[in-house]
Each structure stands twice: as structure tokens, then as C-alpha cells.
Motif scaffolding. Structure first.
Motif, PDB file in Angstrom:
ATOM      1  N   LYS A  54       0.825  -1.228   0.000  1.00 27.95           N
ATOM      2  CA  LYS A  54       0.000   0.000   0.000  1.00 27.95           C
ATOM      3  C   LYS A  54       0.851   1.267   0.000  1.00 27.95           C
ATOM      4  CE  LYS A  54      -3.340  -2.941   0.591  1.00 27.95           C
ATOM      5  NZ  LYS A  54      -4.132  -3.415  -0.579  1.00 27.95           N
ATOM      6  N   MET A  55       1.957   1.244  -0.756  1.00 27.88           N
ATOM      7  CA  MET A  55       2.815   2.414  -0.838  1.00 27.88           C
ATOM      8  C   MET A  55       2.985   2.827  -2.288  1.00 27.88           C
ATOM      9  SD  MET A  55       5.845   1.677   1.911  1.00 27.88           S
ATOM     10  CE  MET A  55       6.417   3.368   1.685  1.00 27.88           C
ATOM     11  N   SER A  56       3.498   4.020  -2.479  1.00 22.62           N
ATOM     12  CA  SER A  56       3.774   4.498  -3.833  1.00 22.62           C
ATOM     13  C   SER A  56       4.981   5.432  -3.783  1.00 22.62           C
ATOM     14  CB  SER A  56       2.563   5.226  -4.425  1.00 22.62           C
ATOM     15  OG  SER A  56       2.212   6.350  -3.632  1.00 22.62           O
ATOM     16  N   PHE A  57       5.542   5.726  -4.951  1.00 25.28           N
ATOM     17  CA  PHE A  57       6.700   6.615  -5.050  1.00 25.28           C
ATOM     18  C   PHE A  57       6.309   7.880  -5.815  1.00 25.28           C
ATOM     19  CE2 PHE A  57       8.440   2.317  -4.711  1.00 25.28           C
ATOM     20  CZ  PHE A  57       9.340   2.473  -3.660  1.00 25.28           C
ATOM     21  N   LYS A  58       6.964   8.987  -5.482  1.00 26.64           N
ATOM     22  CA  LYS A  58       6.710  10.248  -6.159  1.00 26.64           C
ATOM     23  C   LYS A  58       7.473  10.277  -7.475  1.00 26.64           C
ATOM     24  CE  LYS A  58       6.125  12.939  -1.894  1.00 26.64           C
ATOM     25  NZ  LYS A  58       6.662  14.063  -1.091  1.00 26.64           N
ATOM     26  N   ASN A  59       6.742  10.293  -8.577  1.00 26.61           N
ATOM     27  CA  ASN A  59       7.391  10.297  -9.893  1.00 26.61           C
ATOM     28  C   ASN A  59       8.245  11.536 -10.111  1.00 26.61           C
ATOM     29  OD1 ASN A  59       6.217   7.840 -10.570  1.00 26.61           O
ATOM     30  ND2 ASN A  59       4.405   8.805 -11.458  1.00 26.61           N
ATOM     31  N   GLN A  60       7.752  12.693  -9.623  1.00 26.12           N
ATOM     32  CA  GLN A  60       8.460  13.939  -9.877  1.00 26.12           C
ATOM     33  C   GLN A  60       9.750  14.054  -9.080  1.00 26.12           C
ATOM     34  OE1 GLN A  60       5.620  13.523  -8.347  1.00 26.12           O
ATOM     35  NE2 GLN A  60       5.197  15.017  -6.736  1.00 26.12           N
ATOM     36  N   LYS A  61       9.904  13.253  -8.025  1.00 25.44           N
ATOM     37  CA  LYS A  61      11.118  13.303  -7.214  1.00 25.44           C
ATOM     38  C   LYS A  61      12.006  12.078  -7.403  1.00 25.44           C
ATOM     39  CE  LYS A  61       9.676  16.405  -3.495  1.00 25.44           C
ATOM     40  NZ  LYS A  61       9.625  16.597  -2.020  1.00 25.44           N
ATOM     41  N   SER A  62      11.563  11.129  -8.192  1.00 24.23           N
ATOM     42  CA  SER A  62      12.364   9.943  -8.477  1.00 24.23           C
ATOM     43  C   SER A  62      13.228  10.205  -9.712  1.00 24.23           C
ATOM     44  CB  SER A  62      11.456   8.730  -8.698  1.00 24.23           C
ATOM     45  OG  SER A  62      10.710   8.443  -7.523  1.00 24.23           O
ATOM     46  N   LYS A  63      14.522   9.929  -9.617  1.00 23.97           N
ATOM     47  CA  LYS A  63      15.462  10.279 -10.674  1.00 23.97           C
ATOM     48  C   LYS A  63      16.282   9.065 -11.108  1.00 23.97           C
ATOM     49  CE  LYS A  63      14.282  14.614 -10.115  1.00 23.97           C
ATOM     50  NZ  LYS A  63      13.473  15.339 -11.128  1.00 23.97           N
ATOM     51  N   VAL A  64      16.765   9.117 -12.368  1.00 29.59           N
ATOM     52  CA  VAL A  64      17.641   8.080 -12.909  1.00 29.59           C
ATOM     53  C   VAL A  64      18.798   8.758 -13.642  1.00 29.59           C
ATOM     54  CG1 VAL A  64      17.861   6.090 -14.435  1.00 29.59           C
ATOM     55  CG2 VAL A  64      15.694   6.510 -13.250  1.00 29.59           C
ATOM     56  N   ILE A  65      20.014   8.245 -13.400  1.00 29.93           N
ATOM     57  CA  ILE A  65      21.184   8.740 -14.120  1.00 29.93           C
ATOM     58  C   ILE A  65      22.069   7.549 -14.481  1.00 29.93           C
ATOM     59  CG2 ILE A  65      22.468   9.147 -11.966  1.00 29.93           C
ATOM     60  CD1 ILE A  65      23.870  11.467 -13.382  1.00 29.93           C
ATOM     61  N   ILE A  66      22.647   7.573 -15.673  1.00 29.09           N
ATOM     62  CA  ILE A  66      23.546   6.504 -16.107  1.00 29.09           C
ATOM     63  C   ILE A  66      24.978   7.042 -16.108  1.00 29.09           C
ATOM     64  CG2 ILE A  66      24.208   4.986 -17.997  1.00 29.09           C
ATOM     65  CD1 ILE A  66      21.306   4.742 -18.748  1.00 29.09           C
ATOM     66  N   ILE A  67      25.871   6.292 -15.446  1.00 31.21           N
ATOM     67  CA  ILE A  67      27.263   6.705 -15.303  1.00 31.21           C
ATOM     68  C   ILE A  67      28.168   5.707 -16.020  1.00 31.21           C
ATOM     69  CG2 ILE A  67      29.108   7.210 -13.652  1.00 31.21           C
ATOM     70  CD1 ILE A  67      26.955   7.707 -11.558  1.00 31.21           C
ATOM     71  N   THR A  68      29.136   6.211 -16.777  1.00 29.41           N
ATOM     72  CA  THR A  68      30.111   5.359 -17.464  1.00 29.41           C
ATOM     73  C   THR A  68      31.326   6.183 -17.852  1.00 29.41           C
ATOM     74  OG1 THR A  68      30.479   3.854 -19.326  1.00 29.41           O
ATOM     75  CG2 THR A  68      29.055   5.761 -19.717  1.00 29.41           C
ATOM     76  N   LYS A  69      32.444   5.497 -18.040  1.00 24.51           N
ATOM     77  CA  LYS A  69      33.651   6.154 -18.551  1.00 24.51           C
ATOM     78  C   LYS A  69      33.706   6.103 -20.063  1.00 24.51           C
ATOM     79  CE  LYS A  69      36.921   5.726 -14.697  1.00 24.51           C
ATOM     80  NZ  LYS A  69      38.214   5.138 -14.273  1.00 24.51           N
ATOM     81  N   LYS A  70      32.850   5.272 -20.658  1.00 22.89           N
ATOM     82  CA  LYS A  70      32.894   5.105 -22.106  1.00 22.89           C
ATOM     83  C   LYS A  70      32.336   6.327 -22.809  1.00 22.89           C
ATOM     84  CE  LYS A  70      32.398   0.068 -21.838  1.00 22.89           C
ATOM     85  NZ  LYS A  70      31.591  -1.113 -22.254  1.00 22.89           N
ATOM     86  N   LYS A  71      32.944   6.701 -23.915  1.00 20.87           N
ATOM     87  CA  LYS A  71      32.485   7.861 -24.665  1.00 20.87           C
ATOM     88  C   LYS A  71      31.339   7.462 -25.580  1.00 20.87           C
ATOM     89  CE  LYS A  71      36.953  10.254 -24.766  1.00 20.87           C
ATOM     90  NZ  LYS A  71      37.993  10.860 -25.625  1.00 20.87           N
ATOM     91  N   SER A  72      30.401   8.387 -25.747  1.00 21.54           N
ATOM     92  CA  SER A  72      29.268   8.133 -26.625  1.00 21.54           C
ATOM     93  C   SER A  72      29.720   8.051 -28.093  1.00 21.54           C
ATOM     94  CB  SER A  72      28.230   9.249 -26.469  1.00 21.54           C
ATOM     95  OG  SER A  72      27.211   9.139 -27.433  1.00 21.54           O
ATOM     96  N   LYS A  73      29.151   7.128 -28.829  1.00 23.19           N
ATOM     97  CA  LYS A  73      29.504   6.972 -30.243  1.00 23.19           C
ATOM     98  C   LYS A  73      29.034   8.160 -31.104  1.00 23.19           C
ATOM     99  CE  LYS A  73      29.419   1.918 -30.188  1.00 23.19           C
ATOM    100  NZ  LYS A  73      28.807   0.690 -30.777  1.00 23.19           N
ATOM    101  N   ASN A  74      28.103   8.932 -30.519  1.00 21.67           N
ATOM    102  CA  ASN A  74      27.569  10.085 -31.268  1.00 21.67           C
ATOM    103  C   ASN A  74      28.507  11.289 -31.241  1.00 21.67           C
ATOM    104  OD1 ASN A  74      25.215   8.661 -31.917  1.00 21.67           O
ATOM    105  ND2 ASN A  74      24.237   9.254 -29.973  1.00 21.67           N
ATOM    106  N   ARG A  75      29.544  11.216 -30.393  1.00 20.98           N
ATOM    107  CA  ARG A  75      30.448  12.365 -30.303  1.00 20.98           C
ATOM    108  C   ARG A  75      31.508  12.321 -31.379  1.00 20.98           C
ATOM    109  NH1 ARG A  75      31.477  12.721 -23.730  1.00 20.98           N
ATOM    110  NH2 ARG A  75      29.331  13.205 -23.160  1.00 20.98           N
TER     111      ARG A  75
END
Length: 219
Positions: free
Chosen positions: A198-219
């Protein structure tokens, strides 16, 4: 009005019972080493620094191995106000709480009522969830309730860390697609637990970030 939460005032006898009850429960939990090690809130000799360092070490070792890491921060809606008593009692059963203490907890939560007196008027409400603000038992009850979430079956690429109600899910993978798939699986796992409790999470305060040392192929 959701930001306002009055302190619960208990009489002396209730305060004594509150303190003795949670002390007995936490003695059972700590003596038998039942609390998940990834909970850093309201735990003796731990702090936010310990939680942050655990996250840092996991992220650092993962990216040093050339992995992608998804860091997911989830914010519980209502937090302590949303602590569902049946879920807490279910956690107590899972932890093998002594029968007499378990029954006392059931009685402690039964037919609870809150009164608010203001401007010569009084409002009464029957309670079905939440830890009393300012009570000795509140932090302990929350940790026991949240312990079942930390004990879910996560994949080997996942680390979950909590500081009280603040939840961080760290997922690693060899590429961005893989780590996103793992992250979706784990968030669905946590969301299912939240629905069942019976719980829920706040969408507006929930965050996601992806961390890596690899360089993006688009650069």
C-alpha cells in the motif's frame, strides 16, 4: 496540508510501553543479525556518510571494470505516514519475532485513534497506518517494515541501499541497453512490493542517471 504533520502526544504509560516494545523488538533483530546491512538509517553507529561511501565504492568499482551503472533514486510518497501496519506485522513474522511480542504489537496497532484539538474544536480519526510522529518506536517500526523490500530477490548486478525511506538502486551492465533492461526489471520488482504494501513513489522526485567512462559513439 500534506506538508504538516503534528507531533503525537502520548501519556506516560503509553510512552513507556512504546519504548519497551520497540527495545524488545530491536534486541531480537540485532541479536539475531536480521536487519539488512544495506539500511543505514536509524542504525547504531551508521550515518549518511556510510551510505554515500557504499554507493561511491559500488559505482567506482563498476566503471573501473568498464561497466555502465544506472543510479535510480526513489522517493516514497508520504514515507512514515504510509507505513502499513499489516505489512509491518508480516515483516515481524518473517523475522521470527517472539509470539508474545508479536501479539502485543497487534494489540498496540488495534483501534488506534488520533485526536486534534484546535480553536476550541476537536477532530477524531481512526488510524490504519503511519508511525506516530515523535514516538520512540517510529524509526524502528519503519526499518522493520522496509526490511522486506531490501530483502527482495535482486539480480547479481544490483545493489540497493536505503537511508530510512530514501532508496537508491544501482544496476550495472556491459552496455547501455543491458543496464536499462536490468533497471526496468528491478524497478518493476520494487513497484510490485510497494503495491503489495500500500505504498507508492513520487514520480516527480524519483530520478535516474547513467554513469560510465565510455564515450558516446555520437560524439
Amino acid at each position: 496540508m500534506t506538508k504538516y504533520r503534528p507531533i503525537s502526544l502520548l501519556n506516560t504509560a503509553a510512552k513507556v510501553l512504546d519504548k519497551v516494545l520497540i527495545s524488545r523488538i530491536m534486541h531480537h533483530v540485532y541479536f539475531n543479525n536480521l536487519m539488512n546491512k544495506n539500511q543505514y538509517g536509524f542504525i547504531p553507529q551508521t550515518s549518511t556518510v556510510d551510505a554515500v561511501m557504499a554507493l561511491k565504492d559500488y559505482v567506482q568499482s563498476s566503471i573501473d571494470d568498464g561497466q555502465y551503472v544506472a543510479v535510480i533514486s526513489l522517493d516514497v510518497k508520504g514515507a512514515f505516514d504510509a507505513a502499513w501496519w499489516p505489512g509491518f506485522l508480516a515483516s515481524l513474522r518473517q523475522l521470527g519475532c517472539p509470539v508474545n511480542v508479536y501479539k502485543l504489537c497487534g494489540s498496540y496497532f488495534k483501534d488506534r485513534t488520533a485526536f486534534l484539538t484546535m480553536n476550541n474544536g476537536m477532530v477524531q480519526r481512526n488510524l490504519r497506518n503511519a508511525s506516530p510522529q515523535g514516538s520512540a518506536s517510529g524509526p524502528g517500526f519503519w526499518n522493520i517494515f522496509y526490511n522486506s523490500q531490501l530483502n527482495l530477490e535482486y539480480c547479481k548486478n544490483t545493489k540497493v541501499t536505503a537511508y530510512a525511506d530514501d532508496l537508491m538502486i544501482l544496476v550495472k551492465g556491459s552496455n547501455q541497453v543491458e543496464v536499462e533492461n536490468f533497471a526496468n526489471t528491478e524497478t518493476q520488482n520494487v513497484a510490485k512490493w510497494a503495491r503489495n504494501n500500500k505504498m507508492s513513489f513520487k514520480n516527480q522526485k524519483s530520478k535516474v542517471i547513467i554513469i560510465t567512462k565510455k564515450k558516446s559513439k555520437n560524439r
